[in-house]
Scaffold this motif. Sequence first.
Motif, PDB file in Angstrom:
ATOM      1  N   THR A 172      -3.097   1.709  -7.172  1.00 45.50           N
ATOM      2  CA  THR A 172      -3.699   2.636  -6.205  1.00 45.50           C
ATOM      3  C   THR A 172      -3.298   2.280  -4.780  1.00 45.50           C
ATOM      4  OG1 THR A 172      -5.695   1.257  -6.123  1.00 45.50           O
ATOM      5  CG2 THR A 172      -5.694   3.100  -7.672  1.00 45.50           C
ATOM      6  N   SER A 173      -2.656   1.126  -4.616  1.00 47.59           N
ATOM      7  CA  SER A 173      -2.175   0.743  -3.285  1.00 47.59           C
ATOM      8  C   SER A 173      -0.979  -0.191  -3.439  1.00 47.59           C
ATOM      9  CB  SER A 173      -3.279   0.062  -2.466  1.00 47.59           C
ATOM     10  OG  SER A 173      -3.674  -1.156  -3.073  1.00 47.59           O
ATOM     11  N   LEU A 174      -0.083  -0.117  -2.466  1.00 48.06           N
ATOM     12  CA  LEU A 174       1.074  -1.008  -2.410  1.00 48.06           C
ATOM     13  C   LEU A 174       1.077  -1.676  -1.047  1.00 48.06           C
ATOM     14  CD1 LEU A 174       3.896   1.216  -3.975  1.00 48.06           C
ATOM     15  CD2 LEU A 174       2.637  -0.627  -5.097  1.00 48.06           C
ATOM     16  N   ALA A 175       1.051  -3.014  -1.032  1.00 45.53           N
ATOM     17  CA  ALA A 175       1.046  -3.774   0.222  1.00 45.53           C
ATOM     18  C   ALA A 175       2.379  -4.511   0.347  1.00 45.53           C
ATOM     19  CB  ALA A 175      -0.119  -4.752   0.249  1.00 45.53           C
ATOM     20  N   PHE A 176       3.167  -4.135   1.355  1.00 50.55           N
ATOM     21  CA  PHE A 176       4.491  -4.724   1.533  1.00 50.55           C
ATOM     22  C   PHE A 176       4.461  -6.019   2.336  1.00 50.55           C
ATOM     23  CE2 PHE A 176       5.381  -0.363   0.472  1.00 50.55           C
ATOM     24  CZ  PHE A 176       6.530  -0.427  -0.277  1.00 50.55           C
ATOM     25  N   GLY A 177       3.358  -6.260   3.062  1.00 54.22           N
ATOM     26  CA  GLY A 177       3.265  -7.482   3.869  1.00 54.22           C
ATOM     27  C   GLY A 177       4.212  -7.413   5.062  1.00 54.22           C
ATOM     28  N   ASN A 178       4.637  -8.586   5.533  1.00 49.90           N
ATOM     29  CA  ASN A 178       5.529  -8.659   6.695  1.00 49.90           C
ATOM     30  C   ASN A 178       6.979  -8.452   6.257  1.00 49.90           C
ATOM     31  OD1 ASN A 178       3.493  -9.176   8.588  1.00 49.90           O
ATOM     32  ND2 ASN A 178       3.551 -11.369   8.195  1.00 49.90           N
ATOM     33  N   VAL A 179       7.628  -7.473   6.867  1.00 52.85           N
ATOM     34  CA  VAL A 179       9.026  -7.170   6.557  1.00 52.85           C
ATOM     35  C   VAL A 179       9.805  -7.197   7.874  1.00 52.85           C
ATOM     36  CG1 VAL A 179      10.626  -5.481   5.598  1.00 52.85           C
ATOM     37  CG2 VAL A 179       8.351  -5.750   4.601  1.00 52.85           C
ATOM     38  N   PRO A 180      10.872  -8.009   7.970  1.00 52.31           N
ATOM     39  CA  PRO A 180      11.645  -8.044   9.222  1.00 52.31           C
ATOM     40  C   PRO A 180      12.141  -6.658   9.614  1.00 52.31           C
ATOM     41  CG  PRO A 180      12.296  -9.843   7.776  1.00 52.31           C
ATOM     42  CD  PRO A 180      11.401  -8.960   6.967  1.00 52.31           C
ATOM     43  N   VAL A 181      12.096  -6.377  10.903  1.00 54.61           N
ATOM     44  CA  VAL A 181      12.570  -5.096  11.422  1.00 54.61           C
ATOM     45  C   VAL A 181      14.022  -4.868  10.997  1.00 54.61           C
ATOM     46  CG1 VAL A 181      13.179  -3.896  13.564  1.00 54.61           C
ATOM     47  CG2 VAL A 181      10.949  -4.994  13.342  1.00 54.61           C
ATOM     48  N   ASN A 182      14.321  -3.630  10.599  1.00 60.98           N
ATOM     49  CA  ASN A 182      15.662  -3.198  10.167  1.00 60.98           C
ATOM     50  C   ASN A 182      16.115  -3.847   8.866  1.00 60.98           C
ATOM     51  OD1 ASN A 182      15.979  -1.436  12.371  1.00 60.98           O
ATOM     52  ND2 ASN A 182      16.729  -3.095  13.665  1.00 60.98           N
ATOM     53  N   SER A 183      15.148  -4.277   8.044  1.00 63.47           N
ATOM     54  CA  SER A 183      15.468  -4.690   6.680  1.00 63.47           C
ATOM     55  C   SER A 183      14.560  -3.899   5.735  1.00 63.47           C
ATOM     56  CB  SER A 183      15.281  -6.201   6.494  1.00 63.47           C
ATOM     57  OG  SER A 183      13.926  -6.549   6.666  1.00 63.47           O
ATOM     58  N   THR A 184      14.834  -3.991   4.449  1.00 65.96           N
ATOM     59  CA  THR A 184      14.135  -3.147   3.479  1.00 65.96           C
ATOM     60  C   THR A 184      13.424  -3.993   2.435  1.00 65.96           C
ATOM     61  OG1 THR A 184      15.780  -1.402   3.754  1.00 65.96           O
ATOM     62  CG2 THR A 184      14.429  -1.294   1.790  1.00 65.96           C
ATOM     63  N   ALA A 185      12.180  -3.614   2.153  1.00 65.89           N
ATOM     64  CA  ALA A 185      11.434  -4.211   1.040  1.00 65.89           C
ATOM     65  C   ALA A 185      11.131  -3.108   0.039  1.00 65.89           C
ATOM     66  CB  ALA A 185      10.149  -4.857   1.531  1.00 65.89           C
ATOM     67  N   THR A 186      11.159  -3.438  -1.251  1.00 68.32           N
ATOM     68  CA  THR A 186      10.934  -2.449  -2.304  1.00 68.32           C
ATOM     69  C   THR A 186       9.856  -2.940  -3.258  1.00 68.32           C
ATOM     70  OG1 THR A 186      13.257  -1.774  -2.188  1.00 68.32           O
ATOM     71  CG2 THR A 186      12.033  -1.106  -4.138  1.00 68.32           C
ATOM     72  N   LEU A 187       8.929  -2.048  -3.612  1.00 73.68           N
ATOM     73  CA  LEU A 187       7.912  -2.344  -4.620  1.00 73.68           C
ATOM     74  C   LEU A 187       7.955  -1.265  -5.695  1.00 73.68           C
ATOM     75  CD1 LEU A 187       4.816  -3.416  -2.446  1.00 73.68           C
ATOM     76  CD2 LEU A 187       6.264  -4.898  -3.842  1.00 73.68           C
ATOM     77  N   PRO A 188       7.831  -1.659  -6.987  1.00 74.70           N
ATOM     78  CA  PRO A 188       7.880  -0.665  -8.064  1.00 74.70           C
ATOM     79  C   PRO A 188       6.503  -0.051  -8.313  1.00 74.70           C
ATOM     80  CG  PRO A 188       7.780  -2.877  -8.983  1.00 74.70           C
ATOM     81  CD  PRO A 188       7.790  -3.034  -7.483  1.00 74.70           C
ATOM     82  N   LEU A 189       6.507   1.211  -8.689  1.00 76.89           N
ATOM     83  CA  LEU A 189       5.275   1.912  -9.065  1.00 76.89           C
ATOM     84  C   LEU A 189       5.555   2.626 -10.381  1.00 76.89           C
ATOM     85  CD1 LEU A 189       2.371   2.704  -8.050  1.00 76.89           C
ATOM     86  CD2 LEU A 189       3.418   4.821  -7.234  1.00 76.89           C
ATOM     87  N   THR A 190       4.818   2.263 -11.432  1.00 76.23           N
ATOM     88  CA  THR A 190       5.054   2.867 -12.745  1.00 76.23           C
ATOM     89  C   THR A 190       4.234   4.144 -12.895  1.00 76.23           C
ATOM     90  OG1 THR A 190       3.333   1.476 -13.730  1.00 76.23           O
ATOM     91  CG2 THR A 190       5.583   0.666 -13.852  1.00 76.23           C
ATOM     92  N   LEU A 191       4.874   5.145 -13.472  1.00 76.76           N
ATOM     93  CA  LEU A 191       4.214   6.402 -13.816  1.00 76.76           C
ATOM     94  C   LEU A 191       4.286   6.531 -15.331  1.00 76.76           C
ATOM     95  CD1 LEU A 191       5.894   8.744 -11.151  1.00 76.76           C
ATOM     96  CD2 LEU A 191       3.821   7.356 -10.895  1.00 76.76           C
ATOM     97  N   THR A 192       3.118   6.641 -15.987  1.00 75.48           N
ATOM     98  CA  THR A 192       3.058   6.640 -17.446  1.00 75.48           C
ATOM     99  C   THR A 192       2.364   7.897 -17.941  1.00 75.48           C
ATOM    100  OG1 THR A 192       2.924   4.217 -17.457  1.00 75.48           O
ATOM    101  CG2 THR A 192       2.296   5.348 -19.481  1.00 75.48           C
ATOM    102  N   SER A 193       2.959   8.529 -18.959  1.00 76.59           N
ATOM    103  CA  SER A 193       2.320   9.656 -19.640  1.00 76.59           C
ATOM    104  C   SER A 193       1.387   9.084 -20.697  1.00 76.59           C
ATOM    105  CB  SER A 193       3.382  10.556 -20.275  1.00 76.59           C
ATOM    106  OG  SER A 193       2.771  11.596 -21.005  1.00 76.59           O
ATOM    107  N   SER A 194       0.078   9.071 -20.394  1.00 79.07           N
ATOM    108  CA  SER A 194      -0.882   8.403 -21.276  1.00 79.07           C
ATOM    109  C   SER A 194      -1.664   9.400 -22.138  1.00 79.07           C
ATOM    110  CB  SER A 194      -1.858   7.562 -20.443  1.00 79.07           C
ATOM    111  OG  SER A 194      -2.512   8.379 -19.478  1.00 79.07           O
ATOM    112  N   GLY A 195      -1.317  10.688 -22.072  1.00 81.10           N
ATOM    113  CA  GLY A 195      -2.037  11.691 -22.863  1.00 81.10           C
ATOM    114  C   GLY A 195      -1.330  11.998 -24.161  1.00 81.10           C
ATOM    115  N   THR A 196      -1.718  13.124 -24.754  1.00 77.84           N
ATOM    116  CA  THR A 196      -1.161  13.533 -26.045  1.00 77.84           C
ATOM    117  C   THR A 196      -0.198  14.705 -25.896  1.00 77.84           C
ATOM    118  OG1 THR A 196      -3.145  14.894 -26.376  1.00 77.84           O
ATOM    119  CG2 THR A 196      -3.127  12.692 -27.377  1.00 77.84           C
TER     120      THR A 196
END
Length: 204
Positions: free
Chosen positions: A25-49
């Motif tokens: 429900t939230s993604l916290a990237f923390g401190n990221v140096p200016v002009n650089s990139t941080a990536t966090l994964p977010l899974t999307l799951t089909s949990s129905g029928t």
Amino acid sequence: GASSVVQLSGTGTTTATAQLQVGATSLAFGNVPVNSTATLPLTLTSSGTAPVTVSSAALSGTGFSDSGVSIPVTLNPGQTVTLNVQFDPTTAGAVTGKLTISSNSSTGATIQVQLTGTGAAVQHEIDLTWQAPASSPDPVAGYNIYRSTGSGGSFTMLNGSPESQASYTDSVVQSGKTYVYEVKSVDANGVESSASNQITLSVP
């Protein structure tokens, strides 16, 4: 009395439901140096029928982007995809954002994921080292370090009193600038030698 038997038959049916489950429900990237990139994964799951269709993933907040999934996308029951959320700060400071995922999930048409990150200013410094004179008729007591900000510019002494070590760190430098350095040795009476060779360094 007479009795009769009636044969009954039927088929039970269940209504298939589309459900989308999001990994956080939230993604916290923390401190990221200016002009650089941080990536966090977010899974999307089909949990129905039944298959669930993600119709959009809208991002708000400066510096946030996503990749890895072409939307709209339909996920069969049990299928999972990973959305890569990226934070690429261009200025220093805290940033908040939001990822709003829209689908035909029976548990809610929209799901919001809170995004937080802080752009961290990059501190630059220049570390200088030099060789002490191999032999000197006038013993060296210390060194003075001089800096100019370009060709033909005047040199300014950086240190307040002579440095005893044959090294110096200049932490007052700016990104994208070029500096010229020279070192002069000092004897016990504070008399300076002639200048060393000059060295020109650029800060990325």
